[in-house]
Motif scaffolding. Structure first.
Motif, short mmCIF file in Angstrom:
data_model
loop_
_atom_site.label_atom_id
_atom_site.label_comp_id
_atom_site.label_asym_id
_atom_site.label_seq_id
_atom_site.Cartn_x
_atom_site.Cartn_y
_atom_site.Cartn_z
N GLY A 1 1.42 -4.20 -1.70
CA GLY A 1 1.35 -3.03 -2.44
C GLY A 1 0.18 -2.92 -3.95
N GLY A 2 -0.22 -2.33 -3.57
CA GLY A 2 -1.23 -1.57 -4.90
C GLY A 2 -2.18 -2.84 -4.48
N THR A 3 -2.54 -3.16 -5.86
CA THR A 3 -3.73 -4.11 -6.24
C THR A 3 -3.21 -5.29 -7.50
OG1 THR A 3 -5.23 -2.66 -5.88
CG2 THR A 3 -6.14 -4.48 -7.82
N LEU A 4 -4.13 -6.78 -6.90
CA LEU A 4 -3.24 -8.11 -7.68
C LEU A 4 -4.69 -8.49 -7.96
CD1 LEU A 4 -1.66 -10.06 -9.11
CD2 LEU A 4 -2.21 -10.92 -6.75
N GLY B 1 6.34 -23.28 -11.34
CA GLY B 1 5.60 -24.08 -10.70
C GLY B 1 5.54 -23.35 -9.32
N ALA B 2 6.45 -23.78 -8.41
CA ALA B 2 7.24 -23.10 -7.39
C ALA B 2 7.77 -21.86 -7.27
CB ALA B 2 7.99 -24.36 -6.70
N GLY B 3 7.57 -21.34 -6.19
CA GLY B 3 8.24 -19.45 -6.38
C GLY B 3 7.92 -18.46 -5.92
N ARG B 4 7.94 -17.14 -6.57
CA ARG B 4 7.63 -16.59 -5.07
C ARG B 4 6.74 -14.56 -6.40
NH1 ARG B 4 6.74 -14.92 0.18
NH2 ARG B 4 6.56 -13.00 0.31
N VAL B 5 5.82 -15.48 -5.43
CA VAL B 5 5.34 -13.47 -6.89
C VAL B 5 4.94 -12.61 -5.43
CG1 VAL B 5 3.12 -12.43 -8.43
CG2 VAL B 5 4.25 -14.57 -9.04
N GLU B 6 5.18 -11.02 -6.47
CA GLU B 6 5.23 -10.20 -4.92
C GLU B 6 4.54 -8.93 -5.74
OE1 GLU B 6 8.56 -9.50 -3.29
OE2 GLU B 6 8.97 -10.77 -2.06
N GLN B 7 3.56 -8.97 -5.50
CA GLN B 7 2.32 -7.11 -5.99
C GLN B 7 2.98 -6.54 -4.97
OE1 GLN B 7 0.85 -6.69 -8.64
NE2 GLN B 7 0.98 -4.40 -7.88
N ARG B 8 4.09 -5.28 -5.50
CA ARG B 8 4.20 -3.94 -4.91
C ARG B 8 3.48 -2.76 -5.06
NH1 ARG B 8 8.26 -4.97 -1.71
NH2 ARG B 8 9.66 -7.05 -2.05
N PHE B 9 3.02 -2.51 -6.41
CA PHE B 9 2.43 -1.05 -6.73
C PHE B 9 2.45 -1.20 -8.15
CE2 PHE B 9 3.44 2.65 -9.83
CZ PHE B 9 3.19 3.31 -8.44
N GLY B 10 1.30 -0.52 -8.21
CA GLY B 10 0.52 -0.67 -9.34
C GLY B 10 -1.01 -1.23 -9.14
N THR B 11 -1.63 -1.74 -9.88
CA THR B 11 -2.85 -2.69 -10.71
C THR B 11 -1.54 -3.60 -11.66
OG1 THR B 11 -4.03 -0.87 -10.00
CG2 THR B 11 -4.80 -3.27 -11.40
N ALA C 1 -1.69 -4.70 4.75
CA ALA C 1 -2.72 -3.90 4.91
C ALA C 1 -2.47 -2.94 4.23
CB ALA C 1 -2.36 -3.59 7.11
N GLY C 2 -3.86 -2.15 3.39
CA GLY C 2 -3.42 -1.01 2.49
C GLY C 2 -2.97 -1.41 1.64
N ALA C 3 -3.20 -3.11 0.71
CA ALA C 3 -2.80 -3.60 -0.29
C ALA C 3 -4.61 -4.15 -0.64
CB ALA C 3 -1.52 -4.71 -0.90
N ALA D 1 -0.97 -0.17 -14.83
CA ALA D 1 -1.85 -1.57 -14.99
C ALA D 1 -1.17 -2.11 -15.81
CB ALA D 1 -3.02 -0.48 -15.38
N SER D 2 -1.67 -3.45 -15.61
CA SER D 2 -0.66 -4.29 -16.32
C SER D 2 -1.51 -5.74 -16.10
CB SER D 2 1.03 -4.61 -16.18
OG SER D 2 2.03 -3.32 -16.56
N GLN D 3 -1.19 -6.34 -17.10
CA GLN D 3 -2.15 -7.22 -17.68
C GLN D 3 -1.68 -8.84 -17.99
OE1 GLN D 3 -6.23 -8.35 -18.02
NE2 GLN D 3 -5.59 -10.07 -19.89
#
Length: 82
Positions: free
Chosen positions: A48-51, A20-30, A66-68, A7-9
């Motif tokens: 994947g994981g939890t955002l 500003g413009a870019g791309r954030v991908e959550q892949r693993f963990g929280t 699905a699954g995220a 987990a990270s904050q």
């Protein structure tokens, strides 16, 4: 976000690192987004994981595979769920 910790904050606004413009991908963990994220207008994809969005997120669409998991106490605009 694909971090080693379970987990990270992030309290720093995303626009300071993504500009500003870019791309954030959550892949693993929280990952928790806190602080004001309303200036970030890039793409957000929860693969994947939890955002946890505990702030106002300016991204026009948060895409969730699905699954995220997308959660939190903040505000997002539109959600595209697969």
């Amino acid at each position: 976000f694909n971090h080693v910790a379970s987990a990270s904050q992030f309290d720093t606004p995303l626009e300071s690192t993504v500009f500003g413009a870019g791309r954030v991908e959550q892949r693993f963990g929280t990952t928790a987004l806190a602080g004001d994220q309303s200036s970030y207008t890039g793409a957000v994809h929860v693969i994947g994981g939890t955002l946890l969005v505990n702030a106002n997120l300016g991204s026009p669409v948060v895409e969730v595979d699905a699954g995220a998991t997308l959660g939190g106490s903040g505000f997002v605009n539109d959600i595209l769920a697969h």
